[in-house]
Scaffold this motif. Structure first.
Motif, PDB file in Angstrom:
ATOM      1  N   GLN A  35       0.814  -1.217   0.000  1.00 24.13           N
ATOM      2  CA  GLN A  35       0.000   0.000   0.000  1.00 24.13           C
ATOM      3  C   GLN A  35       0.851   1.271   0.000  1.00 24.13           C
ATOM      4  O   GLN A  35       0.371   2.333  -0.380  1.00 24.13           O
ATOM      5  N   ARG A  36       2.109   1.126   0.394  1.00 22.49           N
ATOM      6  CA  ARG A  36       2.993   2.304   0.367  1.00 22.49           C
ATOM      7  C   ARG A  36       3.163   2.838  -1.047  1.00 22.49           C
ATOM      8  O   ARG A  36       3.443   4.009  -1.240  1.00 22.49           O
ATOM      9  N   ASP A  37       3.029   1.949  -2.016  1.00 24.38           N
ATOM     10  CA  ASP A  37       3.246   2.345  -3.410  1.00 24.38           C
ATOM     11  C   ASP A  37       1.946   2.599  -4.156  1.00 24.38           C
ATOM     12  O   ASP A  37       1.955   2.741  -5.384  1.00 24.38           O
ATOM     13  N   ALA A  38       0.837   2.632  -3.430  1.00 25.04           N
ATOM     14  CA  ALA A  38      -0.456   2.824  -4.086  1.00 25.04           C
ATOM     15  C   ALA A  38      -0.508   4.174  -4.803  1.00 25.04           C
ATOM     16  O   ALA A  38      -0.198   5.209  -4.216  1.00 25.04           O
ATOM     17  N   ALA A  39      -0.906   4.149  -6.043  1.00 31.46           N
ATOM     18  CA  ALA A  39      -1.002   5.386  -6.824  1.00 31.46           C
ATOM     19  C   ALA A  39      -2.128   6.288  -6.318  1.00 31.46           C
ATOM     20  O   ALA A  39      -2.162   7.472  -6.633  1.00 31.46           O
ATOM     21  N   CYS A  40      -3.035   5.737  -5.530  1.00 38.38           N
ATOM     22  CA  CYS A  40      -4.186   6.514  -5.062  1.00 38.38           C
ATOM     23  C   CYS A  40      -3.978   7.081  -3.664  1.00 38.38           C
ATOM     24  O   CYS A  40      -4.913   7.612  -3.072  1.00 38.38           O
ATOM     25  N   ARG A  41      -2.791   6.989  -3.140  1.00 32.20           N
ATOM     26  CA  ARG A  41      -2.595   7.415  -1.752  1.00 32.20           C
ATOM     27  C   ARG A  41      -3.020   8.861  -1.504  1.00 32.20           C
ATOM     28  O   ARG A  41      -3.462   9.197  -0.417  1.00 32.20           O
ATOM     29  N   ASP A  42      -2.881   9.709  -2.475  1.00 27.44           N
ATOM     30  CA  ASP A  42      -3.261  11.107  -2.288  1.00 27.44           C
ATOM     31  C   ASP A  42      -4.519  11.466  -3.070  1.00 27.44           C
ATOM     32  O   ASP A  42      -4.831  12.639  -3.237  1.00 27.44           O
ATOM     33  N   ALA A  43      -5.211  10.468  -3.557  1.00 28.14           N
ATOM     34  CA  ALA A  43      -6.421  10.729  -4.340  1.00 28.14           C
ATOM     35  C   ALA A  43      -7.640  10.848  -3.433  1.00 28.14           C
ATOM     36  O   ALA A  43      -7.640  10.361  -2.307  1.00 28.14           O
ATOM     37  N   ASP A  44      -8.658  11.487  -3.950  1.00 29.96           N
ATOM     38  CA  ASP A  44      -9.927  11.574  -3.236  1.00 29.96           C
ATOM     39  C   ASP A  44     -10.570  10.183  -3.243  1.00 29.96           C
ATOM     40  O   ASP A  44     -10.837   9.637  -4.309  1.00 29.96           O
ATOM     41  N   PRO A  45     -10.819   9.587  -2.081  1.00 25.53           N
ATOM     42  CA  PRO A  45     -11.398   8.242  -2.062  1.00 25.53           C
ATOM     43  C   PRO A  45     -12.766   8.171  -2.723  1.00 25.53           C
ATOM     44  O   PRO A  45     -13.187   7.103  -3.165  1.00 25.53           O
ATOM     45  N   ALA A  46     -13.460   9.313  -2.799  1.00 25.09           N
ATOM     46  CA  ALA A  46     -14.779   9.295  -3.448  1.00 25.09           C
ATOM     47  C   ALA A  46     -14.664   8.852  -4.902  1.00 25.09           C
ATOM     48  O   ALA A  46     -15.617   8.332  -5.473  1.00 25.09           O
TER      49      ALA A  46
END
Ligand code: SF4
Length: 157
Positions: A35-46
């Motif tokens: 999960q450290r490398d998730a591209a969505c880490r700073d994305a809006d979860p919505a």
């Protein structure tokens, strides 16, 4: 990487995945270092839990575009399948594309938790605030809200 303004429903820019402890270990000992490398880490979860409506296909396409460039998409997809994630886009896979989870008889704790989430949502708490208060993953809050929206007679939370 997607950074979007806050959604109309007042969600904060909660991260889809929880902040990891340095060891990257989940509560049940599961290795979550991917999960450290998730591209969505700073994305809006919505973005990953789109609501039904005219823009849903565009939202799904945008989420899948993020997933397509994500280095841990396979881990994410496997995680969602392993945990029978019923809602949201994981590893580019929508809930319709995921295998159906087996029916569970032990849904009482989840119902109780969902009821608490619904109450705190009505009180105006953000997904992150609810997650912090209940000591759960913000994604769990979004899943519960998605379940509540999908219930017959549901009104927008
Ligand atoms: S595959 Fe998609 S949802 Fe999963 S971690 Fe990557 S960007 Fe996030």
């Amino acid at each position: 990487m997607v950074t979007r303004p806050l959604s109309a429903r007042g969600l904060t820019a909660a991260r889809p995945f929880p902040a990891l402890d340095p060891a990257g270990i989940g509560r049940d000992g599961e290795d979550l270092t991917w999960q450290r490398d998730a591209a969505c880490r700073d994305a809006d979860p919505a973005l990953f839990f789109p609501e039904r409506g005219t823009a849903i296909h565009r939202t799904i396409a945008a989420a899948r575009q993020v997933c397509a460039a994500c280095p841990v998409a396979a881990d994410c997809r496997a995680f969602a399948r392993r945990h029978h994630e019923r809602f949201g886009i994981w590893g580019g896979e929508t809930e319709q594309a995921r295998p159906r989870p087996p029916r569970s008889r032990g849904t009482r704790p989840r119902r109780d938790r969902d009821a608490r989430i619904a109450r705190l949502t009505r009180e105006g708490l953000t997904a992150e605030e609810i997650a912090a208060r209940l000591d759960i993953n913000p994604r769990t809050v979004h899943r519960a809200r998605a379940r509540q929206r999908s219930e017959p007679g549901a009104t927008a939370a």
